[in-house]
Motif scaffolding. Structure first.
Motif, short mmCIF file in Angstrom:
data_model
loop_
_atom_site.label_atom_id
_atom_site.label_comp_id
_atom_site.label_asym_id
_atom_site.label_seq_id
_atom_site.Cartn_x
_atom_site.Cartn_y
_atom_site.Cartn_z
N ASP A 237 0.86 -1.18 0.00
CA ASP A 237 0.00 0.00 0.00
C ASP A 237 0.89 1.23 0.00
N ILE A 238 0.91 1.96 -1.11
CA ILE A 238 1.86 3.06 -1.28
C ILE A 238 1.59 4.18 -0.28
N ALA A 239 0.32 4.58 -0.13
CA ALA A 239 -0.01 5.70 0.76
C ALA A 239 0.34 5.39 2.21
N GLN A 240 0.07 4.16 2.63
CA GLN A 240 0.33 3.78 4.03
C GLN A 240 1.73 3.22 4.24
N THR A 241 2.47 3.01 3.15
CA THR A 241 3.78 2.35 3.16
C THR A 241 3.74 1.01 3.89
N ASN A 242 2.61 0.31 3.75
CA ASN A 242 2.43 -0.98 4.41
C ASN A 242 2.60 -2.12 3.42
N ALA A 243 3.43 -3.09 3.80
CA ALA A 243 3.70 -4.23 2.95
C ALA A 243 3.03 -5.49 3.50
N ASP A 244 2.67 -6.37 2.60
CA ASP A 244 2.22 -7.72 2.96
C ASP A 244 2.93 -8.65 1.98
N MET A 245 4.12 -9.11 2.36
CA MET A 245 4.99 -9.84 1.45
C MET A 245 5.55 -11.11 2.08
N GLU A 246 5.81 -12.06 1.21
CA GLU A 246 6.52 -13.27 1.60
C GLU A 246 7.87 -13.26 0.88
N ILE A 247 8.93 -13.49 1.65
CA ILE A 247 10.28 -13.57 1.08
C ILE A 247 10.75 -15.01 1.21
N LEU A 248 11.02 -15.64 0.07
CA LEU A 248 11.56 -16.99 0.04
C LEU A 248 12.99 -16.90 -0.46
#
Length: 328
Positions: A237-248
């Motif tokens: 979310d660009i405005a909130q600078t919030n990420a929801d990511m998985e790093i493998l």
């Protein structure tokens, strides 16, 4: 032919002033659109020495433009110097309703500047990058522009760096490890060792995403390094600078030989305390397929550990790494 020259121009002021060309104030100071169908310009040329877009300085910004009877400003053959590289392409801006469209190719630009300007992701990625940006949006303020942002982004960086999401010492500060009972002294000692490996450096970083209503979706980033390679996917979310990511990722077992017998023993003891998840028991249909997307190391595949890190929350916060686990 109308020629426009400027030494310095700010994007925000330019958009506001251009939009007011087709607006006036009536009654209770309520702005209403005025159609000016007969005002048009067939051909013009602009040359701006310094064009400022948020924190990004665009130098020698030039192009050809026209304004049609509907109040649409069209710019083509646009060229500019951006972060030691250059960009070229076209864009349009509707003076009546602030609709904007842009289609640019980037060549050897400073990735950190572009990521900060487009995604408010400061100090997340470094290196000379090339790619393509296709965007559309509408609005007068930065908040409106980001909220309404739609488009596609593709990029590739050679000899790049991701000091946070691409650094094992950063990922190992995950919440589940900090709360696991392992002492802070042990964690800090191991992280000091791992800092010598410089896992945040990659010979190649490439990927892309779609953008819908100001949210970067379908993010896929592939990075290839000597000691660590990653596949990152999720949303932001660009405005909130919030990420929801998985790093493998794959972490080379060769790194343990760098630290000698004592360092190797300490490292392996610490690694054994980190919980694991099974490929078979994870319960997600495409998990194995995602693990297989992790690139090989720079010099080919060799003995490695596979891990999963979950990132949720403010991407600029040190607390955004929720968990780190080995994949068995």
């Amino acid at each position: 032919l109308l020629e426009l020259f400027a030494d310095k121009l700010d994007k925000d002021n330019l958009i506001k002033n251009a939009s007011y060309i087709h607006k006036t104030t009536e009654g209770n100071n309520e702005r209403k659109n005025i159609e000016l169908p007969n005002i048009c310009l067939n051909k013009g040329h602009f040359n701006v020495k310094q064009f400022i877009i948020k924190s990004l300085n665009v130098n020698n910004f030039t192009g050809d433009f026209s304004i049609d009877k509907n109040g649409i400003f069209n710019a083509e053959n646009v060229n500019a110097e951006v972060g030691q590289g250059n960009m070229y392409g076209k864009f349009s801006y509707n003076l009546n309703n602030t609709d904007m469209n842009a289609n640019f190719e980037l060549n050897n630009v400073d990735s950190n500047y572009v990521a900060e300007t487009l995604f408010d992701a400061k100090n997340q990625i470094y290196g000379s990058g090339s790619g393509k940006i296709i965007l559309k949006t509408t609005g007068l303020t930065n908040e409106e522009i980001i909220k309404n942002l739609e488009g596609l982004v593709y990029f590739e960086i050679f000899d790049g760096r991701m000091p946070r999401l691409g650094s094992i010492e950063y990922l190992l500060r995950a919440g589940n490890i900090i709360k696991s009972g392992i002492t802070g002294f042990t964690i800090n000692s191991i992280l000091e060792l791992l800092n010598l490996v410089k896992t945040g450096y990659f010979s190649n970083i490439n990927g892309g995403c779609t953008i819908e209503n100001g949210v970067a979706k379908n993010i896929e980033i592939f990075s290839t390094g000597e000691n660590m390679s990653l596949y990152i996917h999720g949303s932001y979310d660009i405005a909130q600078t919030n990420a929801d990511m998985e790093i493998l990722g794959k972490l080379s077992n060769k790194i343990s030989t760098i630290f000698g017998a004592i360092g190797n023993t300490s490292l392996n003891t610490f690694f054994k305390l980190i919980p694991g998840i099974s490929l078979l028991d994870f319960g997600r249909k495409n998990f194995i397929e995602d693990v297989e997307k992790i690139p090989s190391f720079t010099n080919g595949d060799y003995d490695s550990r596979v891990f999963q890190a979950i990132v949720r929350g403010n991407i600029n916060s040190s607390n955004s790494v929720e968990s780190f686990k080995w994949v068995k």
